[in-house]
Design a protein around this motif. Structure first.
Motif, PDB file in Angstrom:
ATOM      1  N   LEU A   1     -48.689   9.286  12.534  1.00 23.90           N
ATOM      2  CA  LEU A   1     -48.021   8.260  13.332  1.00 23.90           C
ATOM      3  C   LEU A   1     -49.000   7.609  14.303  1.00 23.90           C
ATOM      4  O   LEU A   1     -49.711   8.290  15.044  1.00 23.90           O
ATOM      5  N   HIS A   2     -49.030   6.281  14.287  1.00 23.16           N
ATOM      6  CA  HIS A   2     -49.860   5.513  15.223  1.00 23.16           C
ATOM      7  C   HIS A   2     -48.945   4.676  16.105  1.00 23.16           C
ATOM      8  O   HIS A   2     -48.143   3.880  15.614  1.00 23.16           O
ATOM      9  N   THR A   3     -49.039   4.874  17.411  1.00 26.39           N
ATOM     10  CA  THR A   3     -48.158   4.208  18.360  1.00 26.39           C
ATOM     11  C   THR A   3     -48.880   3.064  19.059  1.00 26.39           C
ATOM     12  O   THR A   3     -49.978   3.238  19.589  1.00 26.39           O
ATOM     13  N   ILE A   4     -48.236   1.889  19.036  1.00 27.69           N
ATOM     14  CA  ILE A   4     -48.759   0.713  19.712  1.00 27.69           C
ATOM     15  C   ILE A   4     -47.842   0.440  20.902  1.00 27.69           C
ATOM     16  O   ILE A   4     -46.652   0.140  20.722  1.00 27.69           O
ATOM     17  N   HIS A   5     -48.372   0.574  22.105  1.00 29.54           N
ATOM     18  CA  HIS A   5     -47.569   0.413  23.321  1.00 29.54           C
ATOM     19  C   HIS A   5     -47.577  -1.057  23.719  1.00 29.54           C
ATOM     20  O   HIS A   5     -48.525  -1.544  24.334  1.00 29.54           O
ATOM     21  N   ALA A   6     -46.518  -1.775  23.367  1.00 29.20           N
ATOM     22  CA  ALA A   6     -46.463  -3.212  23.634  1.00 29.20           C
ATOM     23  C   ALA A   6     -45.052  -3.722  23.390  1.00 29.20           C
ATOM     24  O   ALA A   6     -44.241  -3.078  22.726  1.00 29.20           O
ATOM     25  N   SER A   7     -44.758  -4.894  23.942  1.00 30.91           N
ATOM     26  CA  SER A   7     -43.535  -5.618  23.612  1.00 30.91           C
ATOM     27  C   SER A   7     -43.849  -6.516  22.417  1.00 30.91           C
ATOM     28  O   SER A   7     -44.802  -7.293  22.461  1.00 30.91           O
ATOM     29  N   VAL A   8     -43.062  -6.419  21.368  1.00 32.96           N
ATOM     30  CA  VAL A   8     -43.414  -7.086  20.118  1.00 32.96           C
ATOM     31  C   VAL A   8     -43.547  -8.602  20.297  1.00 32.96           C
ATOM     32  O   VAL A   8     -44.432  -9.228  19.695  1.00 32.96           O
ATOM     33  N   LEU A   9     -42.727  -9.214  21.149  1.00 32.79           N
ATOM     34  CA  LEU A   9     -42.789 -10.662  21.307  1.00 32.79           C
ATOM     35  C   LEU A   9     -43.909 -11.109  22.244  1.00 32.79           C
ATOM     36  O   LEU A   9     -44.214 -12.298  22.317  1.00 32.79           O
TER      37      LEU A   9
ATOM     38  N   THR B   1     -34.469 -12.556  15.771  1.00 31.84           N
ATOM     39  CA  THR B   1     -34.909 -13.719  14.995  1.00 31.84           C
ATOM     40  C   THR B   1     -36.378 -14.031  15.236  1.00 31.84           C
ATOM     41  O   THR B   1     -37.148 -14.241  14.285  1.00 31.84           O
ATOM     42  N   ASP B   2     -36.777 -14.080  16.506  1.00 35.74           N
ATOM     43  CA  ASP B   2     -38.166 -14.413  16.823  1.00 35.74           C
ATOM     44  C   ASP B   2     -39.129 -13.345  16.310  1.00 35.74           C
ATOM     45  O   ASP B   2     -40.220 -13.666  15.818  1.00 35.74           O
ATOM     46  N   ALA B   3     -38.737 -12.080  16.413  1.00 40.12           N
ATOM     47  CA  ALA B   3     -39.595 -11.012  15.895  1.00 40.12           C
ATOM     48  C   ALA B   3     -39.717 -11.109  14.382  1.00 40.12           C
ATOM     49  O   ALA B   3     -40.808 -10.946  13.821  1.00 40.12           O
ATOM     50  N   THR B   4     -38.603 -11.391  13.704  1.00 43.37           N
ATOM     51  CA  THR B   4     -38.635 -11.550  12.243  1.00 43.37           C
ATOM     52  C   THR B   4     -39.554 -12.697  11.853  1.00 43.37           C
ATOM     53  O   THR B   4     -40.398 -12.565  10.947  1.00 43.37           O
TER      54      THR B   4
ATOM     55  N   LEU C   1     -17.137 -14.768  18.476  1.00 46.59           N
ATOM     56  CA  LEU C   1     -18.325 -13.945  18.691  1.00 46.59           C
ATOM     57  C   LEU C   1     -19.571 -14.821  18.833  1.00 46.59           C
ATOM     58  O   LEU C   1     -20.448 -14.531  19.650  1.00 46.59           O
ATOM     59  N   ARG C   2     -19.635 -15.877  18.034  1.00 53.27           N
ATOM     60  CA  ARG C   2     -20.786 -16.787  18.127  1.00 53.27           C
ATOM     61  C   ARG C   2     -20.842 -17.441  19.506  1.00 53.27           C
ATOM     62  O   ARG C   2     -21.923 -17.678  20.041  1.00 53.27           O
ATOM     63  N   LEU C   3     -19.677 -17.732  20.071  1.00 51.52           N
ATOM     64  CA  LEU C   3     -19.635 -18.372  21.381  1.00 51.52           C
ATOM     65  C   LEU C   3     -19.908 -17.395  22.518  1.00 51.52           C
ATOM     66  O   LEU C   3     -20.560 -17.737  23.508  1.00 51.52           O
ATOM     67  N   LEU C   4     -19.415 -16.161  22.379  1.00 55.11           N
ATOM     68  CA  LEU C   4     -19.408 -15.224  23.498  1.00 55.11           C
ATOM     69  C   LEU C   4     -20.508 -14.175  23.449  1.00 55.11           C
ATOM     70  O   LEU C   4     -20.873 -13.623  24.488  1.00 55.11           O
ATOM     71  N   LEU C   5     -21.030 -13.886  22.268  1.00 51.42           N
ATOM     72  CA  LEU C   5     -21.995 -12.794  22.130  1.00 51.42           C
ATOM     73  C   LEU C   5     -23.280 -13.287  21.468  1.00 51.42           C
ATOM     74  O   LEU C   5     -23.372 -13.341  20.242  1.00 51.42           O
ATOM     75  N   PRO C   6     -24.299 -13.636  22.252  1.00 46.92           N
ATOM     76  CA  PRO C   6     -25.575 -14.095  21.683  1.00 46.92           C
ATOM     77  C   PRO C   6     -26.191 -13.139  20.655  1.00 46.92           C
ATOM     78  O   PRO C   6     -26.799 -13.610  19.693  1.00 46.92           O
ATOM     79  N   PRO C   7     -26.052 -11.808  20.799  1.00 46.96           N
ATOM     80  CA  PRO C   7     -26.653 -10.933  19.784  1.00 46.96           C
ATOM     81  C   PRO C   7     -26.105 -11.160  18.382  1.00 46.96           C
ATOM     82  O   PRO C   7     -26.827 -10.966  17.398  1.00 46.96           O
ATOM     83  N   HIS C   8     -24.832 -11.564  18.273  1.00 42.11           N
ATOM     84  CA  HIS C   8     -24.290 -11.820  16.933  1.00 42.11           C
ATOM     85  C   HIS C   8     -24.990 -13.020  16.293  1.00 42.11           C
ATOM     86  O   HIS C   8     -25.371 -12.970  15.116  1.00 42.11           O
ATOM     87  N   VAL C   9     -25.174 -14.079  17.066  1.00 39.89           N
ATOM     88  CA  VAL C   9     -25.889 -15.257  16.554  1.00 39.89           C
ATOM     89  C   VAL C   9     -27.318 -14.881  16.187  1.00 39.89           C
ATOM     90  O   VAL C   9     -27.858 -15.344  15.176  1.00 39.89           O
ATOM     91  N   ASP C  10     -27.936 -14.032  16.995  1.00 39.40           N
ATOM     92  CA  ASP C  10     -29.305 -13.592  16.724  1.00 39.40           C
ATOM     93  C   ASP C  10     -29.385 -12.884  15.379  1.00 39.40           C
ATOM     94  O   ASP C  10     -30.290 -13.138  14.569  1.00 39.40           O
TER      95      ASP C  10
END
Length: 243
Positions: free
Chosen positions: A47-55, A94-97, A143-152
């Protein structure tokens, strides 16, 4: 060769890493915090660990991390807090993908890289006909209106469906759609379907995180299974929840 996992410190991501390590794979993980990682990972030479925020990684850093990987697994998701649901980044998955796929393409892999996205049964696969009730359409619209994670989640899968498509020379993909996620200690029997066989809103089944991880690991290790599901968005249910 190795497998890169993002979202590895999450509840499902940890299970994916464990499954991959158990199968003998070399694994690279990108994590923002080292505190949540199991002690057993810290001295694991596989296992190799990279300590960072992906974005926050630069394009060159992202390309470096995907280079040489046979597969990339995204188990990224939003924390179920006010900040996690309504704060930034709203398009984390989405941005990470998008950025990971760009990094794969610019690394010019010798063979197509497998990209596995953890998604949700509440998202339809618009490549095929998946009829849902009028009532469920209304709930999804809310859900699309109220929950951004669903749209993501929707836009991340759409990126793979539309931008990568079925014939990309560098990337093959599967978007895994679990139903209501549960915590279980052991792998159990589970079933896979191209489309939901029950309503994700009004009659949800159950899918244990360890079963999701087992399926994702098998997609990487079993080429026959990969060719069965590549370019699709399989639904995974615990068999017991279908009784």
């Amino acid at each position: 060769m190795a497998v890169l996992v993002v979202g590895a410190s999450g509840a499902t991501g940890r299970q994916v890493v464990e499954q991959l390590l158990s199968s003998g794979q070399k694994v690279k993980i990108i994590v923002r915090s080292l505190e949540k990682l199991p002690e057993s990972w810290k001295n694991n030479k596989q296992l190799h660990t990279i300590h960072a925020s992906v974005l926050e990684l630069s394009d060159s850093e992202m390309r470096q991390h995907v280079n040489g990987c046979q597969a990339v697994v995204s188990c990224l998701g939003h924390n179920l807090t006010w900040k996690g649901v309504y704060g930034h980044p709203r398009k984390l998955v989405t941005d990470a993908t998008r950025r990971l796929c760009h990094a794969i393409k610019t690394s010019n892999p010798e063979h197509p890289v497998k990209f596995i996205l953890m998604n949700t049964s509440g998202n339809r696969n618009r490549d095929i006909t998946e009829p849902i009730s009028f009532a469920q359409k209304c709930v999804i619209a809310l859900l699309r209106l109220l929950l951004p994670p669903h749209v993501d989640n929707e836009k991340a899968a759409d990126y793979l469906r539309i931008k990568i498509g079925q014939n990309d020379p560098n990337i093959e993909w599967v978007a895994v759609r679990p139903d209501n996620l549960t915590h279980e200690a052991e792998i159990s029997d589970y079933k896979l379907y191209p489309s939901p066989i029950r309503s994700a809103i009004f009659n949800a089944g159950k899918t244990s995180r360890i079963n999701v991880a087992h399926f994702m690991s098998n997609l990487i290790n079993n080429n026959e299974l990969w060719h069965q599901w590549k370019g699709q968005m399989p639904i995974i249910y615990n068999t017991a929840s279908l009784v």
